[in-house]
Design a protein around this motif. Sequence first.
Motif, PDB file in Angstrom:
ATOM      1  N   TRP A  78       1.736   6.400  -7.091  1.00 48.81           N
ATOM      2  CA  TRP A  78       0.597   7.229  -7.501  1.00 48.81           C
ATOM      3  C   TRP A  78       0.981   8.708  -7.488  1.00 48.81           C
ATOM      4  O   TRP A  78       0.689   9.439  -8.437  1.00 48.81           O
ATOM      5  N   ARG A  79       1.662   9.125  -6.426  1.00 47.05           N
ATOM      6  CA  ARG A  79       2.082  10.531  -6.351  1.00 47.05           C
ATOM      7  C   ARG A  79       3.112  10.859  -7.434  1.00 47.05           C
ATOM      8  O   ARG A  79       3.072  11.921  -8.057  1.00 47.05           O
ATOM      9  N   CYS A 121       2.404   1.680  -3.425  1.00 48.91           N
ATOM     10  CA  CYS A 121       1.416   2.164  -4.392  1.00 48.91           C
ATOM     11  C   CYS A 121       1.135   3.655  -4.208  1.00 48.91           C
ATOM     12  O   CYS A 121       1.005   4.391  -5.196  1.00 48.91           O
ATOM     13  N   ASP A 122       1.036   4.099  -2.976  1.00 55.59           N
ATOM     14  CA  ASP A 122       0.791   5.524  -2.717  1.00 55.59           C
ATOM     15  C   ASP A 122       1.919   6.381  -3.289  1.00 55.59           C
ATOM     16  O   ASP A 122       1.677   7.434  -3.893  1.00 55.59           O
ATOM     17  N   GLY A 167       0.817  -1.213   0.000  1.00 55.09           N
ATOM     18  CA  GLY A 167       0.000   0.000   0.000  1.00 55.09           C
ATOM     19  C   GLY A 167       0.850   1.262   0.000  1.00 55.09           C
ATOM     20  O   GLY A 167       0.569   2.220  -0.738  1.00 55.09           O
ATOM     21  N   THR A 168       1.896   1.265   0.807  1.00 53.08           N
ATOM     22  CA  THR A 168       2.800   2.415   0.871  1.00 53.08           C
ATOM     23  C   THR A 168       3.505   2.626  -0.461  1.00 53.08           C
ATOM     24  O   THR A 168       3.650   3.758  -0.938  1.00 53.08           O
TER      25      THR A 168
END
Length: 201
Positions: free
Chosen positions: A79-80, A75-76, A72-73
Amino acid sequence: MARKTATDALSLFDTLVYTCEYRLVIDPASAVLARVMEWRQLLKEKVGVFGDYYRIPGITLLQTELPPDYEGTLCDAIWRGSGARTPFKLHLNGFAHTEDRKSIHIEVVEKDVVVALRQHVADHVRTNRRIKKLGVQVPERIALPIASGLKAAQFDAAWGLLSPHPFVGEISVHDVVLLKRELADTSLDEHVRTFALEHRR
């Protein structure tokens, strides 16, 4: 391999944990993807299994080995990093090989735009100190891999099969794709998430 729960993720360095290889790629699009898969199958029939055979074809931007808890980290951060970049086109032009004659790939013409995207995303990923500590690798070569880990006889046969057939193609890049696989030679890639370029914040 058993997982170990830890309050501090940096203890990963001191214990054995289950990890996966995460690889962020530019998808070569359906027409090019089909050709690459066709070539790989022909090479397998001629020279046997080689590196990259079990991997989904793609132009690798970065890769890292992480516990799934970090997905999750990661992917975040991707994404940014990807959202600030604009879509672009890439042109593919011919087969080439590494100096050690162990790998064969398709050349990418517009390397600079790929390097800029790669650097922007990698910088965002490395802002997480724990992921940075575990390691984020970027490839030396901007290319679309066909085969790697070839032995001398395999290379000679593979190069003899591919080099007489020049290939050109085009990729419209509107997103990047995160893949993951278990750490085994025959493990298959699994799609994690697709990240659109220039998405709204």
